[in-house]
Enzyme design. Structure first.
Site: not given
Ligand code: NAD
Length: 435
Positions: A30, A262, A259, A265, A152, A251, A86, A122
Site C-alpha cells: 500500500d 460499490c 449505499g 458508484k 466479496l 436482496f 475505482t 471493479t
Molecule cells: P479501498 O479504498 O478500501 O482500498 C484501496 C487501497 O489502495 C487504499 O488503501 C489505497 O491506499 C491503496 N492504493 C491506491 N493506489 C495505490 C498504489 N498505487 N500503490 C499502492 N496502494 C495503492 O478500496 P476497496 O473497497 O478495497 O475497493 C477496491 C476495488 O475493489 C474497487 O474497484 C471496488 O469497486 C472493488 N470492490 C470492492 C468491494 C468492497 O466491498 N469494498 C467488493 C468488491 C469489489
C-alpha cells in the site's frame, strides 16, 4: 505461488490474507505508510470479522508480508493483483481509473520479467485493453493482463472469499486460465465454480451483477412505499415473491437507499460504460434516480415523525455504517440524514459498534455516544439505521427514559404489533398500520 497485492483496502487486504492462508506467499503493498506500519504492528486498518486473527496467523508464518516497496514486491512475485479504488469521478458518472493506471505504470517500471497483471478492482469494459496499450507504450510486453473481479461482501468477506458462488476469470489468452485454475484450486475443490470468459466479459459481469442487485433493492423499496399507502406488509410481498425460485428471496428487504462503496458508484459506472458504447441503459438510470429519491423520502419522513419543531429535539441514531459488520461509511444514508437533522437545529447522538466517525466530526450538535443507552437517553426520536445484532432486542422505555418518544426503524427489526402493545410510537418500512 508468489503473489503481489496492490492496495490493502477492503478487497486487497482480505484477498491477500486469504490467498496467504491457502499457502501462497503474498506481498501486500500500500502507498499509505501509516496503513503498512499499523499492519506490521498487528493493527488492521479495517473492521472485518475474523480478519485480525487470520492476518496474525499468516504474518507469523511468514507467508504474509506488508510493505510500501512495490518494486521489490513485484520483482518477488509471479502474479500481481491490482486492488486499488475505482471511485466515481467528481460530478460525473464516469469511473476514475487514475489509481489503476498509476499502479500499472509502477508495476511496469518494476520488472522486465514475465508476469501476470490481474485487475481485481471493479473496472469498466475495455480497461484491460487500455492497460495493454499503456504497457505497449512503455515497451513492456512481458506482462499478460487478466480480469478477475472480486465479489466479496464487507462483513462476510472471509467466508465469501473462501466459498465464492463463482470465480470469474476473463482472459483473451486461453493458456492463462490454467495458472488461475491452479491458484484457485483450493476453492474450486470445495465446490466453487470457475467461470472462464473473455477479459471484457469478466469486466462487464461485475457491473451487471452489482446493478442487478441494486435494481432488486430499489424495486422492493418502491413497493414498500406502495405497501404503506395500501395497508399491506412488505415482508409478505417479499416472501411471496421470493419463494419463486426464478426471483429468489435475497436482496428483497425493504429499507434505506442502497449505499456502500460499490452499488452507488457501480450503477453510475455502468451507465457511463453504456454511454461510451452509445447504449441507453434506461433501467439502471431509473434505479439510480429511485435510490436518490429514497434518501430524501426517508429524510423527510424523519421530519414528519418528529414534527415541524425539530429545533432542539434530540435524535438518537443507532448505527451509521451502510450495513452491519463493517466500519465502511461510504455512501451510507446516515451521511445525508444526520447533517440534515443538524441543519434543522436538532441534537444528534449516534452510536455505532465500530466507533466514532470522522465524517461527523464537523457536524454541529452531533455527538458520538460510546453505548446505546447514552445515545438514547432522553431522546425524542430513536432511529434504527443499521441492522447490527445488538439493536435487535432493546428495551426502549428503559433506555430512552422520556415520557414521549418515537422509534423510526429503517430495518424493520421489530414488529408493529409488539411496539403497539408496549405503547411505543413506532414507524417502520412498508407496513400496514396497527391499531
Ligand atoms: P479501498 O479504498 O478500501 O482500498 C484501496 C487501497 O489502495 C487504499 O488503501 C489505497 O491506499 C491503496 N492504493 C491506491 N493506489 C495505490 C498504489 N498505487 N500503490 C499502492 N496502494 C495503492 O478500496 P476497496 O473497497 O478495497 O475497493 C477496491 C476495488 O475493489 C474497487 O474497484 C471496488 O469497486 C472493488 N470492490 C470492492 C468491494 C468492497 O466491498 N469494498 C467488493 C468488491 C469489489
Amino acid at each position: 505461488m508468489k503473489l503481489c497485492v496492490i492496495g490493502t483496502g477492503y478487497v486487497g487486504l482480505v484477498s491477500g490474507t486469504c490467498f496467504s492462508d491457502i499457502g501462497n506467499k503474498v506481498y501486500c503493498v500500500d502507498k499509505s505508510i501509516d496503513k503498512i506500519k499499523n499492519l506490521n504492528s498487528g493493527i488492521s486498518p479495517i473492521y472485518e470479522p475474523g480478519l485480525n486473527e487470520l492476518i496474525q496467523k499468516n504474518y507469523k508464518a511468514g507467508r504474509l508480508i506488508f510493505t510500501t516497496n512495490l518494486k521489490n514486491a513485484v520483482q518477488n512475485s509471479d502474479i500481481i493483483f491490482i486492488c486499488v479504488g475505482t471511485p466515481s469521478k467528481k460530478n460525473t458518472d464516469a469511473v476514475n481509473l487514475s489509481y489503476i493506471f498509476k499502479a500499472v505504470k509502477e508495476v511496469a517500471n518494476s520488472s522486465k520479467k514475465k508476469k501476470i497483471i490481474i485487475t481485481k478492482s471493479t473496472v469498466p469494459v475495455g480497461t484491460g485493453d487500455e492497460i495493454e496499450k499503456v504497457l505497449k507504450k512503455m515497451k513492456r510486453n512481458n506482462f499478460d493482463v487478466i480480469s478477475n473481479p472480486e465479489f466479496l461482501r464487507e462483513g462476510e468477506a472471509i467466508r465469501d472469499f473462501r466459498y465464492p458462488d463463482r470465480i470469474v476469470v476473463g482472459s483473451n489468452k486461453k493458456k492463462l486460465f490454467n495458472v488461475l485454475q491452479s491458484l484457485y484450486q483450493p476453492l474450486t475443490s470445495k465446490g466453487s465454480k470457475f467461470f472462464k470468459t473473455s477479459r471484457r466479459g469478466a469486466e462487464l459481469i461485475k457491473y451487471a451483477s452489482n446493478a442487478f442487485l441494486a435494481t432488486k433493492i430499489s424495486f422492493i423499496n418502491e413497493l414498500a412505499n406502495l405497501c404503506e399507502k395500501s395497508n399491506i406488509n412488505i415482508e409478505d410481498i417479499a416472501l411471496g415473491m421470493g419463494s419463486d425460485s426464478r426471483i429468489g428471496s435475497r436482496f428483497l428487504r425493504a429499507g434505506p437507499a442502497y449505499g456502500g462503496s460499490c452499488f452507488p458508484k457501480d450503477t453510475k459506472g455502468l451507465v457511463s460504460i453504456g454511454k461510451k458504447f452509445q447504449i441507453d441503459l434506461s433501467i439502471v438510470k431509473s434505479v439510480i434516480n429511485s435510490n436518490h429519491k429514497r434518501i430524501s423520502l426517508l429524510t423527510n419522513r424523519m421530519i414528519k415523525i418528529i414534527g415541524p419543531n425539530i429545533k432542539n429535539k434530540k435524535i438518537a441514531f443507532l448505527g451509521v455504517t451502510f450495513k452491519p459488520n463493517t466500519d465502511d461509511m461510504r455512501d451510507s444514508t446516515s451521511l445525508s440524514m444526520i447533517p440534515f437533522a443538524s441543519r434543522k437545529g436538532a441534537f444528534v447522538n449516534y452510536y455505532d459498534p465500530t466507533g466514532e466517525k470522522k465524517e461527523f466530526k464537523k457536524i454541529k450538535n452531533c455527538k458520538y455516544s460510546s453505548n446505546i443507552a447514552k445515545a438514547c437517553n432522553k431522546a425524542d426520536l430513536v432511529i434504527i439505521h443499521t441492522e447490527w445484532d445488538e439493536f435487535k432486542s432493546l428495551d426502549f422505555k428503559k433506555l430512552v427514559k422520556n415520557k414521549k418518544f418515537d422509534v423510526y426503524d429503517l430495518r424493520n427489526l421489530y414488529t408493529s404489533e409488539e411496539m403497539f402493545k408496549k405503547k411505543i410510537k413506532y414507524h417502520s418500512i412498508g407496513r400496514a398500520t396497527v391499531n
